[in-house]
Write an enzyme that holds these catalytic residues in place. Structure first.
Site, PDB file in Angstrom:
ATOM      1  N   LYS A 190       0.842  -1.191   0.000  1.00  0.00           N
ATOM      2  CA  LYS A 190       0.000   0.000   0.000  1.00  0.00           C
ATOM      3  C   LYS A 190       0.880   1.244   0.000  1.00  0.00           C
ATOM      4  CE  LYS A 190      -3.320   0.169   3.108  1.00  0.00           C
ATOM      5  NZ  LYS A 190      -4.224  -0.118   4.262  1.00  0.00           N
TER       6      LYS A 190
ATOM      7  N   GLU B   2      -7.407  -2.152  14.306  1.00  0.00           N
ATOM      8  CA  GLU B   2      -8.506  -2.093  13.353  1.00  0.00           C
ATOM      9  C   GLU B   2      -9.786  -2.460  14.090  1.00  0.00           C
ATOM     10  OE1 GLU B   2      -8.864  -3.461   8.793  1.00  0.00           O
ATOM     11  OE2 GLU B   2      -6.905  -2.863   9.519  1.00  0.00           O
TER      12      GLU B   2
ATOM     13  N   ASP C 208      -7.691   2.907   4.768  1.00  0.00           N
ATOM     14  CA  ASP C 208      -8.460   1.691   5.006  1.00  0.00           C
ATOM     15  C   ASP C 208      -9.204   1.339   3.726  1.00  0.00           C
ATOM     16  OD1 ASP C 208      -8.983  -0.282   7.100  1.00  0.00           O
ATOM     17  OD2 ASP C 208     -11.062   0.182   6.661  1.00  0.00           O
TER      18      ASP C 208
ATOM     19  N   GLY D 256      -2.636  -9.069  -2.274  1.00  0.00           N
ATOM     20  CA  GLY D 256      -4.016  -8.911  -1.833  1.00  0.00           C
ATOM     21  C   GLY D 256      -5.034  -9.411  -2.850  1.00  0.00           C
ATOM     22  N   TYR D 257      -6.073  -8.600  -3.046  1.00  0.00           N
ATOM     23  CA  TYR D 257      -7.159  -8.974  -3.937  1.00  0.00           C
ATOM     24  C   TYR D 257      -6.864  -8.638  -5.407  1.00  0.00           C
ATOM     25  CZ  TYR D 257      -9.898  -9.517   0.373  1.00  0.00           C
ATOM     26  OH  TYR D 257     -10.364  -9.932   1.604  1.00  0.00           O
ATOM     27  N   ASP D 258      -5.676  -8.148  -5.701  1.00  0.00           N
ATOM     28  CA  ASP D 258      -5.341  -7.756  -7.085  1.00  0.00           C
ATOM     29  C   ASP D 258      -5.659  -8.842  -8.123  1.00  0.00           C
ATOM     30  OD1 ASP D 258      -4.589  -5.188  -6.595  1.00  0.00           O
ATOM     31  OD2 ASP D 258      -2.436  -5.511  -6.816  1.00  0.00           O
TER      32      ASP D 258
ATOM     33  N   LYS E 243      -2.473   0.194 -13.102  1.00  0.00           N
ATOM     34  CA  LYS E 243      -3.313   0.149 -11.889  1.00  0.00           C
ATOM     35  C   LYS E 243      -3.275   1.485 -11.125  1.00  0.00           C
ATOM     36  CE  LYS E 243      -3.879  -1.797  -7.324  1.00  0.00           C
ATOM     37  NZ  LYS E 243      -3.269  -2.459  -6.177  1.00  0.00           N
TER      38      LYS E 243
ATOM     39  N   ARG F 140      -7.232   3.479  -4.759  1.00  0.00           N
ATOM     40  CA  ARG F 140      -6.178   4.198  -4.009  1.00  0.00           C
ATOM     41  C   ARG F 140      -5.823   5.498  -4.727  1.00  0.00           C
ATOM     42  NH1 ARG F 140      -3.542   0.248  -3.360  1.00  0.00           N
ATOM     43  NH2 ARG F 140      -4.379  -0.003  -1.264  1.00  0.00           N
TER      44      ARG F 140
HETATM   45  P1  ITT Z   1      -2.989  -1.696   7.282  1.00  0.00           P
HETATM   46  O1  ITT Z   1      -1.908  -2.111   8.226  1.00  0.00           O
HETATM   47  O2  ITT Z   1      -2.685  -0.405   6.568  1.00  0.00           O
HETATM   48  O3  ITT Z   1      -4.371  -1.703   7.878  1.00  0.00           O
HETATM   49  P2  ITT Z   1      -4.027  -3.893   5.609  1.00  0.00           P
HETATM   50  O4  ITT Z   1      -3.339  -4.770   4.599  1.00  0.00           O
HETATM   51  O5  ITT Z   1      -4.702  -4.551   6.780  1.00  0.00           O
HETATM   52  O6  ITT Z   1      -2.952  -2.808   6.092  1.00  0.00           O
HETATM   53  P3  ITT Z   1      -6.578  -2.689   4.743  1.00  0.00           P
HETATM   54  O7  ITT Z   1      -7.293  -3.102   5.964  1.00  0.00           O
HETATM   55  O8  ITT Z   1      -6.708  -1.275   4.301  1.00  0.00           O
HETATM   56  O9  ITT Z   1      -5.001  -2.971   4.812  1.00  0.00           O
HETATM   57  O10 ITT Z   1      -6.988  -3.565   3.482  1.00  0.00           O
HETATM   58  C1  ITT Z   1      -7.980  -4.544   3.501  1.00  0.00           C
HETATM   59  C2  ITT Z   1      -7.552  -5.707   2.640  1.00  0.00           C
HETATM   60  O11 ITT Z   1      -7.620  -5.300   1.267  1.00  0.00           O
HETATM   61  C3  ITT Z   1      -6.124  -6.203   2.888  1.00  0.00           C
HETATM   62  O12 ITT Z   1      -6.123  -7.614   2.824  1.00  0.00           O
HETATM   63  C4  ITT Z   1      -5.331  -5.623   1.724  1.00  0.00           C
HETATM   64  O13 ITT Z   1      -4.250  -6.459   1.344  1.00  0.00           O
HETATM   65  C5  ITT Z   1      -6.392  -5.583   0.624  1.00  0.00           C
HETATM   66  N1  ITT Z   1      -6.138  -4.500  -0.332  1.00  0.00           N
HETATM   67  C6  ITT Z   1      -6.198  -3.168  -0.101  1.00  0.00           C
HETATM   68  N2  ITT Z   1      -5.890  -2.467  -1.203  1.00  0.00           N
HETATM   69  C7  ITT Z   1      -5.622  -3.375  -2.163  1.00  0.00           C
HETATM   70  C8  ITT Z   1      -5.220  -3.295  -3.511  1.00  0.00           C
HETATM   71  O14 ITT Z   1      -4.995  -2.143  -4.112  1.00  0.00           O
HETATM   72  N3  ITT Z   1      -5.030  -4.429  -4.181  1.00  0.00           N
HETATM   73  C9  ITT Z   1      -5.229  -5.631  -3.589  1.00  0.00           C
HETATM   74  N4  ITT Z   1      -5.596  -5.803  -2.329  1.00  0.00           N
HETATM   75  C10 ITT Z   1      -5.790  -4.686  -1.604  1.00  0.00           C
END
Ligand code: ITT
Length: 182
Positions: free
Chosen positions: A9, A33, A62, A136-138, A156, A162
């Site tokens: 992120k 969280e 978030d 992540g969800y990418d 992206k 974002r």
């Molecule tokens: P923090 O420590 O900043 O909270 P996090 O990974 O827990 O980090 P979030 O709660 O904001 O972040 O994100 C929720 C989920 O969505 C988390 O599993 C992220 O990996 C995923 N995510 C967020 N933005 C993403 C993106 O651009 N592409 C893929 N996955 C994403």
């Protein structure tokens, strides 16, 4: 500072803000969280926690993936759901209806009692299977108007949730600087 446990992120945020001439440093930490119904509430509390930990002007973000046929699940629980059932688990829950939105809330905390929130969303759908490697969800999110997942899209950072939220923050931040300079 960008406070997060997630370097991906930060890297994306840094690249996006660089285009606006704003530099960003990483403050790696695990933020509290809280359970809440909206990303805004979670972001507000994350910002307070981040500032108490780093004592500098700080950005947190978030995010949530909201799947329409699952009534918005995983939404504010996206982090927990990714760590537990992951992309494969999400795909198993879905049938034919696959529309979803990826949302971002950026929170900026500079001084006491002043949290600025900036939100944005990108509509799209969930792919049939994970495509492309990234984070992540990418690999499972296809933004509207595209045929590729976030993981496959080179641009992206020009179209993402974002990018849209950070653009709002950057415009506010730069405009405020200009007013202060006058
Ligand atoms: P923090 O420590 O900043 O909270 P996090 O990974 O827990 O980090 P979030 O709660 O904001 O972040 O994100 C929720 C989920 O969505 C988390 O599993 C992220 O990996 C995923 N995510 C967020 N933005 C993403 C993106 O651009 N592409 C893929 N996955 C994403």
């Amino acid at each position: 500072m960008f406070a997060s446990s997630n370097k991906n992120k930060y890297e994306e945020a840094k690249g996006i803000l660089a285009k606006f001439g704003i530099s960003l440093r990483f403050f790696k930490c695990n933020l509290q969280e809280m359970q809440a119904d909206t990303l805004e509430e979670v972001a507000f509390h994350k910002a307070l926690d981040a500032f108490s930990k780093c004592s500098k002007p700080v950005i947190i973000e978030d995010d949530g993936l909201f799947i329409n046929s699952l009534k918005g699940f995983p939404g504010p629980y996206s982090s927990f759901v990714f760590k537990t059932i992951g992309n494969e688990g999400i795909l198993k829950l879905l049938k034919s209806k696959r529309s979803a939105t990826f949302q971002s809330v950026i929170a900026y905390y500079e001084r006491k009692n002043d949290v600025q929130l900036f939100n944005a969303a990108v509509s799209g759908k969930i792919s049939q299977k994970p495509i492309g490697k990234k984070w992540g969800y990418d690999p499972i999110f296809i933004p509207q108007g595209q045929t590729k997942t976030y993981a496959q899209l080179e641009e992206k950072n020009l179209v993402s949730h974002r990018y849209l939220a950070i653009k709002k923050f950057a415009n506010w931040y730069l405009h405020r600087q200009e007013s202060n300079d006058r």
